[in-house]
Design a protein around this motif. Structure first.
Motif, PDB file in Angstrom:
ATOM      1  N   MET A   1       0.826  -1.182   0.000  1.00 37.44           N
ATOM      2  CA  MET A   1       0.000   0.000   0.000  1.00 37.44           C
ATOM      3  C   MET A   1       0.871   1.246   0.000  1.00 37.44           C
ATOM      4  N   VAL A   2       1.718   1.425  -0.961  1.00 38.27           N
ATOM      5  CA  VAL A   2       2.611   2.583  -1.024  1.00 38.27           C
ATOM      6  C   VAL A   2       2.172   3.478  -2.182  1.00 38.27           C
ATOM      7  N   ALA A   3       1.774   4.707  -1.844  1.00 39.15           N
ATOM      8  CA  ALA A   3       1.334   5.651  -2.870  1.00 39.15           C
ATOM      9  C   ALA A   3       2.512   6.411  -3.448  1.00 39.15           C
ATOM     10  N   SER A   4       3.451   6.763  -2.602  1.00 42.77           N
ATOM     11  CA  SER A   4       4.576   7.574  -3.042  1.00 42.77           C
ATOM     12  C   SER A   4       5.747   7.355  -2.105  1.00 42.77           C
ATOM     13  N   ALA A   5       6.913   7.204  -2.664  1.00 48.27           N
ATOM     14  CA  ALA A   5       8.105   7.060  -1.821  1.00 48.27           C
ATOM     15  C   ALA A   5       8.668   8.430  -1.447  1.00 48.27           C
ATOM     16  N   ASN A   6       8.390   9.454  -2.246  1.00 50.46           N
ATOM     17  CA  ASN A   6       8.896  10.799  -1.974  1.00 50.46           C
ATOM     18  C   ASN A   6       7.822  11.618  -1.284  1.00 50.46           C
ATOM     19  N   HIS A   7       8.014  11.876  -0.001  1.00 52.06           N
ATOM     20  CA  HIS A   7       7.028  12.594   0.776  1.00 52.06           C
ATOM     21  C   HIS A   7       7.437  14.048   0.926  1.00 52.06           C
ATOM     22  N   HIS A   8       6.613  14.931   0.403  1.00 48.88           N
ATOM     23  CA  HIS A   8       6.881  16.370   0.489  1.00 48.88           C
ATOM     24  C   HIS A   8       6.435  16.871   1.847  1.00 48.88           C
ATOM     25  N   TYR A   9       7.361  17.422   2.614  1.00 52.12           N
ATOM     26  CA  TYR A   9       7.006  17.971   3.913  1.00 52.12           C
ATOM     27  C   TYR A   9       6.670  19.451   3.817  1.00 52.12           C
ATOM     28  N   VAL A  10       6.906  20.073   2.689  1.00 47.17           N
ATOM     29  CA  VAL A  10       6.350  21.381   2.364  1.00 47.17           C
ATOM     30  C   VAL A  10       5.474  21.152   1.142  1.00 47.17           C
ATOM     31  N   PRO A  11       4.162  21.281   1.299  1.00 42.31           N
ATOM     32  CA  PRO A  11       3.257  20.980   0.190  1.00 42.31           C
ATOM     33  C   PRO A  11       3.555  21.798  -1.066  1.00 42.31           C
ATOM     34  N   LYS A  12       3.416  21.146  -2.204  1.00 40.35           N
ATOM     35  CA  LYS A  12       3.664  21.828  -3.478  1.00 40.35           C
ATOM     36  C   LYS A  12       2.696  22.989  -3.683  1.00 40.35           C
ATOM     37  N   ALA A  13       1.496  22.916  -3.102  1.00 37.06           N
ATOM     38  CA  ALA A  13       0.532  24.014  -3.216  1.00 37.06           C
ATOM     39  C   ALA A  13       1.071  25.292  -2.577  1.00 37.06           C
ATOM     40  N   ILE A  14       1.912  25.158  -1.559  1.00 32.55           N
ATOM     41  CA  ILE A  14       2.556  26.328  -0.958  1.00 32.55           C
ATOM     42  C   ILE A  14       3.730  26.773  -1.824  1.00 32.55           C
ATOM     43  N   LEU A  15       4.533  25.828  -2.261  1.00 35.54           N
ATOM     44  CA  LEU A  15       5.706  26.164  -3.071  1.00 35.54           C
ATOM     45  C   LEU A  15       5.329  26.868  -4.372  1.00 35.54           C
ATOM     46  N   LYS A  16       4.186  26.532  -4.937  1.00 33.92           N
ATOM     47  CA  LYS A  16       3.743  27.157  -6.193  1.00 33.92           C
ATOM     48  C   LYS A  16       3.642  28.670  -6.054  1.00 33.92           C
ATOM     49  N   ASN A  17       3.380  29.155  -4.843  1.00 24.47           N
ATOM     50  CA  ASN A  17       3.263  30.605  -4.622  1.00 24.47           C
ATOM     51  C   ASN A  17       4.598  31.321  -4.720  1.00 24.47           C
ATOM     52  N   PHE A  18       5.687  30.581  -4.677  1.00 26.26           N
ATOM     53  CA  PHE A  18       7.025  31.155  -4.771  1.00 26.26           C
ATOM     54  C   PHE A  18       7.711  30.834  -6.091  1.00 26.26           C
ATOM     55  N   ALA A  19       7.040  30.070  -6.942  1.00 34.88           N
ATOM     56  CA  ALA A  19       7.657  29.552  -8.166  1.00 34.88           C
ATOM     57  C   ALA A  19       7.617  30.554  -9.311  1.00 34.88           C
ATOM     58  N   PHE A  20       8.641  30.436 -10.148  1.00 33.22           N
ATOM     59  CA  PHE A  20       8.689  31.169 -11.404  1.00 33.22           C
ATOM     60  C   PHE A  20       7.952  30.338 -12.449  1.00 33.22           C
ATOM     61  N   SER A  21       7.852  30.857 -13.657  1.00 33.09           N
ATOM     62  CA  SER A  21       7.237  30.069 -14.717  1.00 33.09           C
ATOM     63  C   SER A  21       8.018  28.763 -14.880  1.00 33.09           C
ATOM     64  N   GLY A  22       7.323  27.696 -15.107  1.00 34.68           N
ATOM     65  CA  GLY A  22       7.971  26.398 -15.213  1.00 34.68           C
ATOM     66  C   GLY A  22       8.059  25.671 -13.885  1.00 34.68           C
ATOM     67  N   GLY A  23       7.552  26.277 -12.814  1.00 28.15           N
ATOM     68  CA  GLY A  23       7.504  25.610 -11.519  1.00 28.15           C
ATOM     69  C   GLY A  23       8.835  25.480 -10.810  1.00 28.15           C
ATOM     70  N   ASN A  42       9.040  20.071  -7.595  1.00 21.47           N
ATOM     71  CA  ASN A  42       8.844  18.636  -7.396  1.00 21.47           C
ATOM     72  C   ASN A  42      10.072  17.966  -6.773  1.00 21.47           C
ATOM     73  N   SER A  43      11.210  18.640  -6.834  1.00 19.49           N
ATOM     74  CA  SER A  43      12.459  18.006  -6.397  1.00 19.49           C
ATOM     75  C   SER A  43      12.980  18.507  -5.051  1.00 19.49           C
ATOM     76  N   ILE A  44      12.240  19.387  -4.391  1.00 20.93           N
ATOM     77  CA  ILE A  44      12.726  19.941  -3.127  1.00 20.93           C
ATOM     78  C   ILE A  44      11.735  19.697  -1.997  1.00 20.93           C
ATOM     79  N   PHE A  45      12.217  19.854  -0.766  1.00 23.98           N
ATOM     80  CA  PHE A  45      11.411  19.686   0.446  1.00 23.98           C
ATOM     81  C   PHE A  45      10.677  18.357   0.465  1.00 23.98           C
ATOM     82  N   LYS A  46      11.428  17.314   0.156  1.00 22.92           N
ATOM     83  CA  LYS A  46      10.875  15.971   0.186  1.00 22.92           C
ATOM     84  C   LYS A  46      11.922  15.032   0.759  1.00 22.92           C
ATOM     85  N   LYS A  47      11.467  13.925   1.250  1.00 19.60           N
ATOM     86  CA  LYS A  47      12.365  12.914   1.768  1.00 19.60           C
ATOM     87  C   LYS A  47      11.738  11.553   1.481  1.00 19.60           C
TER      88      LYS A  47
END
Length: 128
Positions: A1-23, A42-47
């Motif tokens: 029952m594994v949905a994802s091995a990379n768990h974002h501890y800062v949600p991408k919905a928050i990070l999108k507010n700081f992102a430039f075009s292209g995410g 997609n590649s940061i704040f995850k473990k």
């Protein structure tokens, strides 16, 4: 029952507010003290497997990550939009559910960082 091995501890919905075009955002790897780099959100704040547990039968269990993803990460984007409208003055009230959600999100989010988990793993359990 594994949905994802990379768990974002800062949600991408928050990070999108700081992102430039292209995410992407400017990012500094704290432990490496490297130079600031442009990184995709997609590649940061995850473990890997931060919220995965090994079940009694020896399989990886991702129910905690699924809960956090569905109950917090999936909803925080719309709540941020509500707060943004309130602050800008275009909406003069915030739904009571949004207020309660923000409080619960902050409380829960403070316990999602690797530093919090590492402290738990390193601390001796006394009295048990």
């Amino acid at each position: 029952m594994v949905a994802s091995a990379n768990h974002h501890y800062v949600p991408k919905a928050i990070l999108k507010n700081f992102a430039f075009s292209g995410g992407s955002v400017f990012y500094l790897e704290r432990k490496l003290r490297s130079s600031v780099q442009r990184r995709n959100i997609n590649s940061i704040f995850k473990k890997r497997h931060l919220n995965t547990y090994i079940s009694r039968c020896g399989k990886r269990d991702d129910r905690l990550e699924n809960f956090l993803s569905n109950e917090f990460d999936a909803k925080i984007g719309s709540v941020i939009d509500d707060v943004r409208r309130y602050i800008s003055g275009s909406d003069h009230s915030i739904e009571p559910i949004s207020k309660a959600f923000v409080v619960q999100f902050i409380y829960t989010h403070s316990k999602r960082t690797p530093e919090f988990y590492e402290t738990l793993r390193c601390s001796p359990i006394s009295g048990h």
